[in-house]
Motif scaffolding. Structure first.
Motif, short mmCIF file in Angstrom:
data_model
loop_
_atom_site.label_atom_id
_atom_site.label_comp_id
_atom_site.label_asym_id
_atom_site.label_seq_id
_atom_site.Cartn_x
_atom_site.Cartn_y
_atom_site.Cartn_z
N ARG A 75 0.86 -1.18 0.00
CA ARG A 75 0.00 0.00 0.00
C ARG A 75 0.90 1.24 0.00
NH1 ARG A 75 -5.68 -0.59 -0.37
NH2 ARG A 75 -6.01 0.99 1.25
N TYR A 76 0.83 2.00 -1.05
CA TYR A 76 1.80 3.06 -1.31
C TYR A 76 1.91 4.07 -0.18
CZ TYR A 76 4.27 6.73 -3.88
OH TYR A 76 5.18 7.67 -4.29
N ASP A 77 0.82 4.39 0.48
CA ASP A 77 0.84 5.44 1.50
C ASP A 77 1.21 4.94 2.89
OD1 ASP A 77 0.21 7.43 -0.31
OD2 ASP A 77 -1.95 7.25 -0.01
N THR A 78 1.57 3.68 3.00
CA THR A 78 2.04 3.14 4.28
C THR A 78 3.57 3.11 4.25
OG1 THR A 78 0.08 1.74 4.36
CG2 THR A 78 1.85 1.23 5.90
N ASP A 79 4.20 3.60 5.31
CA ASP A 79 5.64 3.84 5.28
C ASP A 79 6.47 2.76 5.96
OD1 ASP A 79 5.10 4.26 7.93
OD2 ASP A 79 5.84 6.33 8.00
N THR A 80 5.89 1.59 6.19
CA THR A 80 6.59 0.54 6.91
C THR A 80 6.51 -0.78 6.16
OG1 THR A 80 6.07 1.58 9.03
CG2 THR A 80 6.74 -0.72 9.09
N ILE A 81 7.66 -1.39 5.93
CA ILE A 81 7.70 -2.71 5.29
C ILE A 81 7.68 -3.80 6.36
CG2 ILE A 81 9.19 -4.29 3.98
CD1 ILE A 81 9.92 -1.97 2.19
N LYS A 82 6.80 -4.77 6.15
CA LYS A 82 6.59 -5.83 7.13
C LYS A 82 6.98 -7.20 6.60
CE LYS A 82 2.88 -3.07 9.15
NZ LYS A 82 1.44 -2.98 9.50
N GLY A 83 7.72 -7.22 5.51
CA GLY A 83 8.19 -8.47 4.93
C GLY A 83 8.10 -8.46 3.42
N PHE A 84 8.78 -9.42 2.82
CA PHE A 84 8.72 -9.63 1.38
C PHE A 84 8.08 -10.99 1.13
CE2 PHE A 84 12.87 -7.21 1.80
CZ PHE A 84 12.32 -5.99 1.47
N SER A 85 6.84 -10.99 0.65
CA SER A 85 6.11 -12.24 0.43
C SER A 85 6.30 -12.74 -0.99
CB SER A 85 4.62 -12.06 0.72
OG SER A 85 4.40 -11.84 2.08
N HIS A 86 6.36 -14.06 -1.12
CA HIS A 86 6.52 -14.68 -2.44
C HIS A 86 5.19 -15.00 -3.11
CE1 HIS A 86 10.52 -15.22 -0.72
NE2 HIS A 86 10.96 -15.45 -1.94
N ILE A 87 4.10 -15.00 -2.34
CA ILE A 87 2.80 -15.38 -2.90
C ILE A 87 1.79 -14.26 -2.64
CG2 ILE A 87 0.89 -17.03 -2.85
CD1 ILE A 87 2.92 -19.11 -1.79
N HIS A 88 1.31 -13.67 -3.72
CA HIS A 88 0.20 -12.71 -3.66
C HIS A 88 -0.82 -13.20 -4.68
CE1 HIS A 88 3.59 -10.30 -2.08
NE2 HIS A 88 2.66 -9.72 -1.33
N ALA A 89 -1.70 -14.08 -4.26
CA ALA A 89 -2.61 -14.75 -5.19
C ALA A 89 -4.03 -14.68 -4.66
CB ALA A 89 -2.18 -16.20 -5.39
N TRP A 90 -4.96 -15.10 -5.52
CA TRP A 90 -6.37 -15.14 -5.14
C TRP A 90 -6.54 -16.09 -3.95
CZ3 TRP A 90 -10.95 -13.54 -4.40
CH2 TRP A 90 -12.06 -14.36 -4.36
N GLN A 91 -6.78 -15.50 -2.76
CA GLN A 91 -7.02 -16.22 -1.52
C GLN A 91 -5.82 -17.04 -1.03
OE1 GLN A 91 -9.93 -16.29 0.70
NE2 GLN A 91 -9.91 -14.34 -0.41
N MET A 92 -4.62 -16.65 -1.44
CA MET A 92 -3.42 -17.36 -0.97
C MET A 92 -2.29 -16.39 -0.71
SD MET A 92 -3.22 -21.03 -2.87
CE MET A 92 -2.51 -20.38 -4.37
N SER A 93 -1.46 -16.75 0.25
CA SER A 93 -0.28 -15.95 0.58
C SER A 93 0.80 -16.90 1.09
CB SER A 93 -0.62 -14.91 1.65
OG SER A 93 -1.03 -15.54 2.85
N GLY A 94 1.97 -16.34 1.40
CA GLY A 94 2.96 -17.20 2.04
C GLY A 94 4.40 -16.90 1.71
#
Length: 763
Positions: A75-94
Motif C-alpha cells: 500500500r503506497y501510503d504506508t511507510d513501513t515494510i513488514k516483509g517480502f512475500s513470495h505469494i500474492h494470489a487469489w485467496q493465498m499468501s505465504g
C-alpha cells in the motif's frame, strides 16, 4: 491507406512531433514504460506486482499491510515494510521473509522486525524491486523466475546478516499455520507453511519452500514467544547476501526441483534482464505510435496488468495440488513428447466480466494463454467434476455467480483456438447450466446448491428475489442472476449449434430470452420480483445492491449483450433506448464514470447512485451498446470520454477507480484505447470486433503464427487527436467496412484497418 495519403500522414506527424520524440517512441521498450505503482495506494493483496513473471507462481514484493484480502499487500501510503512475500494470489499468501540485523534481544526482534522506508530510495519496475530498509540500513533487491524468488541484500559493514522467515500469523487473506523450517545443508534450508481455510477458500493449502544462500549458514534461531525463525550468518567483509527461495504446492522435493530447473546459478543481474525480456516479448506484441508519454506508459501498464494476477500452481515437472476431492492429492499434468507438461495449472479469481475483457484481448493477441487456461480448467473438471469459475489452492471457491467460464470457452473455440477437448468442455459447460452445476451456487456457497436458484430460473423464467429457499451464499441477487444466466445460455447455445447439438441449442436459446421476464415496462428498468411474480416494492432503480450484484437496476438493465435489439424493443425502440442510455452517461460523467476512486467506496451514499460505473464489471460494456442502437457516434464519444476520465491517470493514487480483478480492468482499458470491443464476448460464429475511438495514431498487433496465418494486424487512425473522436471513414485492406467492425477471421489473415478520424459525428 494509399501511398500519397500515408505520406501526408507521416509528414503531418513529423510536423507535430519533434524528431527526437518520434525516435524515442520508436526505440522505447514496452517493459520500460510499465508503471507498477499505478493505483498502489488502493491496492489489495493480489493487485500489486513487481518481481514476478507473467502468471508466475512467485509474485515477490514488499508488504506494508498484512491484515485481510482487502487493503493489504503493498500500500503506497504506508511507510513501513513488514516483509517480502513470495505469494500474492487469489485467496493465498505465504513465504514472507525479512532481512534484519540481529540484536541482543532476539525475542523482541522476532515480534518487532518491521522497518520504515521511503519512496525516494525505492525503484519499482516490471520484474524488479529495490528498497532501502531504514531500520537496518539494508538495501534489498528482488527479482524472480516463474517459481523462484531471487533476493540480493546489501548489509552495513561488519554486521552479521540474518533473514527472518515468517512462519505464523495473519498474512493477507490467510492465517498462516503449522510453519516449519530446518537446515538441510551448509547453505540450504527447507520448510513449509499452511494457508488455513478462509470463508472463500474452504480447504487448507500447504506451501513448501526451499531456500539456498551464497554463503554458509551459521545457525537458526527461534523463540518460543514467536512463530518465526531467524537464519543467521557470520560477519564478514562481504556486505552482500544472495538468497533464492523456490516454492511448491506439492512437495519439498518439487520446491527444490523448481529451483534446480529454473535458477541453478547466482547471476542476479542476468535474472533481472531475463524477467524484463520475457515481459517485453509479451508486451511487445502490441506496438503503439502517437500519443503522449503518459498515455503510452499507462497503456503498457494496463497491458501488463492483463497478463498477471492469475497465478501458476503447478511445478516444472507438471505436479499440481488437487483439492477438489474428499482428500488432498497430487495430480500430474499430461506430458508432451519431450517429457514437458502440456500446460500450466492456475489459481484464478472469477471470470465474471471476462467476456468483455480477457476473452477479446487474449483471444486476439495471446491465443496460447487463452488455450492454456481452458486446458487448466478442464483439468479441474476431470478432477472435481465441475469447470470452475474461480479456483484457489487447487479447489473451487464458487466466487461470484453463474457460469462465467462458458463465454470464455465458447469464445476460444469460435476464434479457432482448438487445443483442448471440445466435447469434454461442452459436457462440463452444459453441466454448469443445470441444477447441480455452477448456476446452482451463489458466491462462496461451498456445501449447498440452492443459492443460485437455477431451478426457478428454469421453472419460472427468472430468478426470484429474495431467494425463496433462504440464504446460502453471497450475491443472491435474483434480477442480475436472471440476466447473467440468459447471456451465458445464449453463448452455450452458439457452441451447441456449432457442434451439431441442435436440440440443446434450441433449448438454451429459448432460455436466453428469460431476460425479458425481468423487464418492468412501467418503470423502464430491469426490476426484481419475488417467487410469486410480484415486482419489488418500493423500487428505486438507483438503489445499490437491491436485487443486483455490486450494482443497481440502472446499471444492470443494459446487461443483455446477446440481444440488444430485443432490449431496445422492450424500451420502445432503438431511438428511445439510445436517449435513455445517453442520459445515463451524461449524469455519470459528473462523477467521472466511476463510484469513487476505489472499490472500497463504491457503496458511498453518493457514489453508489451513479448511473454508469466503469469501476466494476456489470456496466463496463455500456459505451459500446450505442453501436447496436444505431448510434456509433455515441459509442465513439463516450468510450473516449471514459478513457480520458477513468483510465488515463498515471499515479499511485489513481488507476482503475474500482475493482481491478486480476487483469479485467487492465484488459478493458487496453481494448478501449485500441478502439476494439466484443459485446457478446466473441462467442458468435466468426466474432466481430466492434469499433470505438482509438487513442493512438497507429497500433500494430503481432499475430501468433502458431494460431493465426497472418503476420500482423494494423490499426491506422488518420487525423487522430484528443478532439477527433469520430470515425469518418473506415476500410479494411482498402475495402470499405459495411459493419460496425471487422470480423475475427479477416483480422487473423493480417491487414490494415484504416480509420479517418474527425471532429464531427457521422452516423
Amino acid at each position: 491507406m494509399t501511398k500519397i495519403t500515408y505520406s501526408r500522414f507521416v509528414l503531418a506527424l513529423l510536423l507535430v512531433i519533434p524528431l527526437s520524440s518520434l525516435r524515442a517512441q520508436l526505440s522505447e521498450r514496452p517493459v520500460d514504460l510499465v508503471f507498477p505503482l499505478l493505483d498502489a495506494a488502493n491496492s489489495r493483496w493480489f493487485f500489486f506486482s513487481s518481481a514476478t513473471r507473467p502468471f508466475g507462481m512467485v509474485n515477490l514484493s514488499p508488504d506494508t499491510q498484512l491484515e485481510g484480502a482487502w487493503g493489504s499487500g503493498y500500500r503506497y501510503d504506508t511507510d513501513t515494510i513488514k516483509g517480502f512475500s513470495h505469494i500474492h494470489a487469489w485467496q493465498m499468501s505465504g513465504v514472507s521473509v525479512m532481512p534484519v540485523i540481529p540484536s541482543d534481544h532476539v525475542g523482541q526482534l522476532m515480534m518487532d522486525y518491521y522497518s520504515p522506508f521511503s519512496h525516494e530510495k525505492e525503484t519499482v519496475e516490471a520484474g524488479y524491486h529495490k528498497v532501502y530498509l531504514e531500520k537496518y540500513e539494508i538495501q534489498a533487491e528482488l527479482t524472480a523466475t516463474h517459481r523462484v524468488g531471487f533476493h540480493r541484500y546489501r548489509y552495513p559493514e561488519q554486521q552479521a546478516p540474518s533473514v527472518l522467515f515468517h512462519l505464523g500469523g495473519t498474512l493477507g487473506p490467510s492465517e498462516i499455520v503449522d510453519g516449519e523450517l530446518q537446515q538441510t545443508g551448509p547453505r540450504t534450508i527447507a520448510g513449509k507453511i499452511t494457508n488455513a481455510p478462509t470463508s472463500r477458500r474452504p480447504k487448507p493449502i500447504t506451501v513448501y519452500f526451499h531456500a539456498s544462500f551464497e554463503r554458509e549458514i551459521s545457525g537458526i534461531i527461534e523463540d518460543n514467544a514467536a512463530p518465526h525463525k531467524l537464519v543467521t550468518f557470520h560477519p564478514s567483509n562481504e556486505q552482500e547476501l544472495l538468497m533464492k527461495v523456490s516454492i511448491s504446492y506439492t512437495s519439498p522435493e518439487n520446491a527444490q526441483l523448481n529451483m534446480e530447473r529454473e535458477l541453478p546459478g547466482w547471476d542476479f543481474e542476468n535474472t533481472v534482464k531475463e524477467a524484463k525480456r520475457e515481459w517485453n516479448d509479451l508486451l511487445g506484441r502490441i506496438s503503439i505510435e502517437g500519443g503522449t508519454d503518459t498515455l503510452r506508459r499507462r497503456f503498457y501498464t494496463d497491458l501488463w496488468h492483463a497478463l498477471q494476477g492469475r497465478r501458476t500452481i503447478s511445478d516444472v515437472n507438471g505436479a499440481y495440488p488437487d483439492n477438489t476431492g474428499a482428500t488432498f492429492r497430487i495430480g500430474q499434468i499430461p506430458l508432451n513428447t519431450e517429457g514437458q507438461p502440456k500446460f500450466r495449472h492456475f489459481n484464478s479469481d472469477s471470470f465474471w466480466g471476462a467476456q468483455w475483457t480477457l476473452n477479446t484481448l487474449w483471444g486476439l493477441v495471446y491465443p496460447e494463454i487463452m488455450e492454456e487456461f481452458t486446458q487448466s480448467f478442464l483439468q479441474y473438471y476431470e478432477d472435481g467434476g465441475l469447470i470452475p469459475r474461480g479456483p484457489s489452492g487447487g479447489n473451487y471457491t464458487y466466487v461470484m455467480t453463474g457460469a462465467s467460464s462458458t463465454p470464455f470457452f465458447v469464445s476460444a473455440f469460435q476464434k479457432g483456438i482448438r487445443g483442448f477437448d471440445i466435447e469434454k468442455a461442452y459436457e462440463g459447460l452444459k453441466k454448469n447450466h443445470m441444477p447441480g452445476g455452477m448456476m446452482s451456487k451463489s458466491g462462496y456457497e461451498h456445501t449447498t446448491w440452492q443459492g443460485g436458484d437455477v431451478e426457478n430460473y428454469i421453472r419460472l423464467g427468472f430468478v426470484p428475489y429474495p431467494n425463496p429457499h433462504g440464504h446460502f451464499g453471497n450475491h443472491e441477487k435474483g434480477a442480475s442472476l436472471t440476466l447473467e444466466y440468459s447471456f451465458q445460455d445464449w453463448t452455450l447455445a452458439q457452441l451447441a449449434r456449432k457442434l451439431g447439438k441442435n436440440e440443446d441449442a434450441d433449448y438454451f436459446l429459448a432460455r436466453s430470452k428469460n431476460y425479458k421476464n425481468q423487464y418492468d415496462k412501467s418503470s423502464g428498468w430491469m426490476r426484481p420480483k419475488d417467487v410469486d411474480g410480484k415486482w419489488l416494492e418500493p423500487f428505486d432503480p438507483y438503489d445499490y445492491g437491491n436485487g443486483f450484484i455490486e450494482s443497481h437496476a440502472a446499471q444492470f438493465t443494459w446487461f443483455v449483450p446477446h440481444d440488444l435489439s430485443g432490449l431496445a424493443d422492450l424500451m420502445g425502440g432503438k431511438v428511445k433506448a439510445a436517449e435513455k442510455l445517453n442520459m445515463q452517461f451524461r449524469q455519470a460523467e459528473k462523477l467521472g464514470f466511476t463510484s469513487g476512486t476505489s472499490h472500497s467506496v463504491e457503496t458511498h451514499p453518493e457514489y453508489r447512485r451513479i448511473p454508469i460505473n466503469y469501476g466494476n464489471q456489470p456496466s463496463m460494456q455500456t459505451a459500446f451498446v450505442f453501436n447496436y442502437l444505431g448510434r456509433p457516434d455515441l459509442t465513439q464519444y463516450w468510450s473516449r470520454k471514459v478513457v480520458e476520465k477513468a483510465f488515463s491517470a498515471l499515479s499511485p493514487h489513481l488507476g482503475y477507480n474500482g475493482d481491478e480483478d486480476q487483469g479485467l480492468m487492465g484488459s478493458l482499458a487496453v481494448l478501449m484505447k485500441l478502439g476494439l470491443f466484443q459485446m457478446n464476448g466473441g462467442t458468435e460464429t466468426n466474432p466481430i470486433y466492434e469499433l470505438g475511438s482509438p487513442v493512438f495514431d497507429k497500433v500494430t498487433i503481432q499475430l501468433n503464427p502458431d494460431y493465426y496465418p497472418g503476420k500482423e494486424f494494423i490499426i491506422m487512425a488518420e487525423n487522430n487527436s484528443d478532439k477527433n473522436y469520430y470515425i469518418q471513414h473506415k476500410t479494411f485492406n482498402g475495402v470499405p467496412l459495411p459493419e460496425m467492425g471487422v470480423r475475427h477471421f479477416d483480422i487473423i489473415q493480417g491487414g490494415t484497418l484504416h480509420l479517418i478520424m474527425g471532429v464531427q459525428p457521422k452516423w
